[in-house]
Design a protein around this motif. Sequence first.
Motif, short mmCIF file in Angstrom:
data_model
loop_
_atom_site.label_atom_id
_atom_site.label_comp_id
_atom_site.label_asym_id
_atom_site.label_seq_id
_atom_site.Cartn_x
_atom_site.Cartn_y
_atom_site.Cartn_z
N UNK A 163 -7.01 -4.58 2.55
CA UNK A 163 -7.88 -3.39 2.57
C UNK A 163 -8.98 -3.53 3.61
N UNK A 164 -9.47 -4.76 3.80
CA UNK A 164 -10.56 -4.99 4.75
C UNK A 164 -10.07 -5.10 6.18
N UNK A 165 -8.86 -5.65 6.35
CA UNK A 165 -8.42 -5.91 7.72
C UNK A 165 -6.93 -5.78 7.96
N UNK A 166 -6.24 -4.94 7.19
CA UNK A 166 -4.82 -4.75 7.42
C UNK A 166 -4.54 -4.13 8.78
N UNK A 167 -3.47 -4.54 9.41
CA UNK A 167 -3.15 -4.06 10.76
C UNK A 167 -2.24 -2.85 10.75
N UNK A 168 -1.86 -2.35 9.58
CA UNK A 168 -1.05 -1.14 9.48
C UNK A 168 -1.77 -0.14 8.58
N UNK A 169 -1.25 1.08 8.55
CA UNK A 169 -1.93 2.16 7.82
C UNK A 169 -1.31 2.47 6.46
N UNK A 170 -0.70 1.50 5.85
CA UNK A 170 -0.10 1.70 4.52
C UNK A 170 -1.24 1.83 3.50
N UNK A 171 -1.18 2.83 2.61
CA UNK A 171 -2.24 3.01 1.60
C UNK A 171 -2.43 1.75 0.76
N UNK A 172 -3.69 1.39 0.53
CA UNK A 172 -4.00 0.18 -0.22
C UNK A 172 -3.45 0.26 -1.64
N UNK A 173 -3.47 1.44 -2.23
CA UNK A 173 -2.94 1.60 -3.59
C UNK A 173 -1.49 1.20 -3.69
N UNK A 177 -0.15 -1.98 -5.97
CA UNK A 177 0.84 -1.79 -7.03
C UNK A 177 2.08 -2.65 -6.80
N UNK A 178 2.56 -2.66 -5.54
CA UNK A 178 3.76 -3.44 -5.24
C UNK A 178 3.51 -4.94 -5.34
N UNK A 179 2.38 -5.38 -4.80
CA UNK A 179 2.09 -6.81 -4.81
C UNK A 179 1.87 -7.34 -6.22
N UNK A 180 1.04 -6.68 -6.98
CA UNK A 180 0.76 -7.17 -8.33
C UNK A 180 2.01 -7.06 -9.21
N UNK A 181 2.75 -5.95 -9.05
CA UNK A 181 3.95 -5.77 -9.87
C UNK A 181 4.94 -6.90 -9.72
N UNK A 182 5.28 -7.26 -8.48
CA UNK A 182 6.28 -8.32 -8.29
C UNK A 182 5.70 -9.69 -8.60
N UNK A 275 8.08 -12.57 -2.72
CA UNK A 275 7.41 -11.34 -3.12
C UNK A 275 6.66 -10.67 -1.99
N UNK A 276 5.88 -11.44 -1.22
CA UNK A 276 5.12 -10.86 -0.11
C UNK A 276 6.04 -10.33 0.98
N UNK A 277 7.05 -11.11 1.34
CA UNK A 277 7.99 -10.67 2.37
C UNK A 277 8.69 -9.37 1.97
N UNK A 278 9.09 -9.28 0.71
CA UNK A 278 9.78 -8.09 0.24
C UNK A 278 8.85 -6.88 0.25
N UNK A 279 7.64 -7.04 -0.24
CA UNK A 279 6.68 -5.93 -0.24
C UNK A 279 6.36 -5.52 1.19
N UNK A 280 6.19 -6.51 2.08
CA UNK A 280 5.87 -6.20 3.47
C UNK A 280 6.97 -5.39 4.14
N UNK A 281 8.23 -5.78 3.87
CA UNK A 281 9.35 -5.04 4.46
C UNK A 281 9.48 -3.65 3.86
N UNK A 282 9.32 -3.54 2.55
CA UNK A 282 9.49 -2.25 1.88
C UNK A 282 8.37 -1.27 2.24
#
Length: 356
Positions: A163-173, A177-182, A275-282
């Motif tokens: 949220x502070x320094x992501x390099x893409x514009x994917x919504x933080x929400x 949700x994806x990160x915590x869920x997996x 988990x991180x790789x999957x969320x990042x790709x999705x």
Amino acid sequence: MHVPDGFINAPVSIAAGVAAAGAVAVSLRGARRELDERTAPLAGLVAAFIFSVQMLNFPVAAGTSGHLLGGALAAVLVGPYTGVLCVSVVLLMQGLLFADGGLTALGVNVMNMAVVTVIVAYAVFRGLVKILPDTRRSVTAAAFTGALLSVPAAAGMFTLLYALGGTTDVPVGKVFTAMVGVHVLIGIGEAAITALTVGAVLAVRPDLVHGAGSLVTPLKLRVDGRLVDAPAAAPVRTPAPAAARSTTKIWAAGLVTALLLAGFVSFYASSSPDGLEKVAADQGIDQKVTEHAAADSPLADYGVKDISDARLSGGLAGVIGVGATVAVGSGVFWAVRRRRADGHGADDRAAASAAL
């Protein structure tokens, strides 16, 4: 959950690096109180064991895997300050030798996987140990719960940094949700591994589990009809059991286990993205990932360069990784322990001078 270069921008990565350096500095100072001549070599072994188990990705959902983070396990076995150092050593070895986790993102990974996991896990663990009965099952259950909660907490920290320094514009929400869920699912595996390991050590050497101090009954003396704790320096007339005098056997058994896990069992680990790789790709947050600075390392991607046999290549890389981690970790912890010994010696000399 190894964050590669390019997920988080430079300013936030630098800030995370400064915070991580501060946490490591505090941990170096705190570890001086946790380590002694018995536990210093065991701390190096804990780092090597975490390295080996992190190679064992386990499936958690369709097309997704997870692996041990290790903060909870290290904190319970060797203490929270030493635990931060254990996981940090593992992350350093992985980044430098195996191109796993970006070098510019090392501070991010230390904050996520070492600092947050240890703080959350050990806080939960200590809170439960205080209210549960003083039994081995209670210590194991508390370790399980702390580990379970530490993984989604690390996922939450990653989301905050994104949220502070992501390099893409994917919504933080969406990322949260994806990160915590997996990672809730991965946390179950983390908790199981942590509880099994802590329980195994408790069964043979509870005196070597930092978090099980309440299970060690102090020697009692009867004075004027009352039972009181014996002073720490009280002489012991009967020799201690061999197992209590030496940690050689458990150290050797732990090292052999780590070598087998990394050198043999790792071949059967899940090949699905974690988990991180999957969320990042999705979610598309990997669009600006950059090549690792150590991509040309002879051990990159946990294989030995120029060895075509995948089983042999991966096994040798795992064995080398365990050896490097135990060597570096043991060196760090022996140095910390020597600082403690030197500090005690200086205190004794100062006290003697004052008495004169």
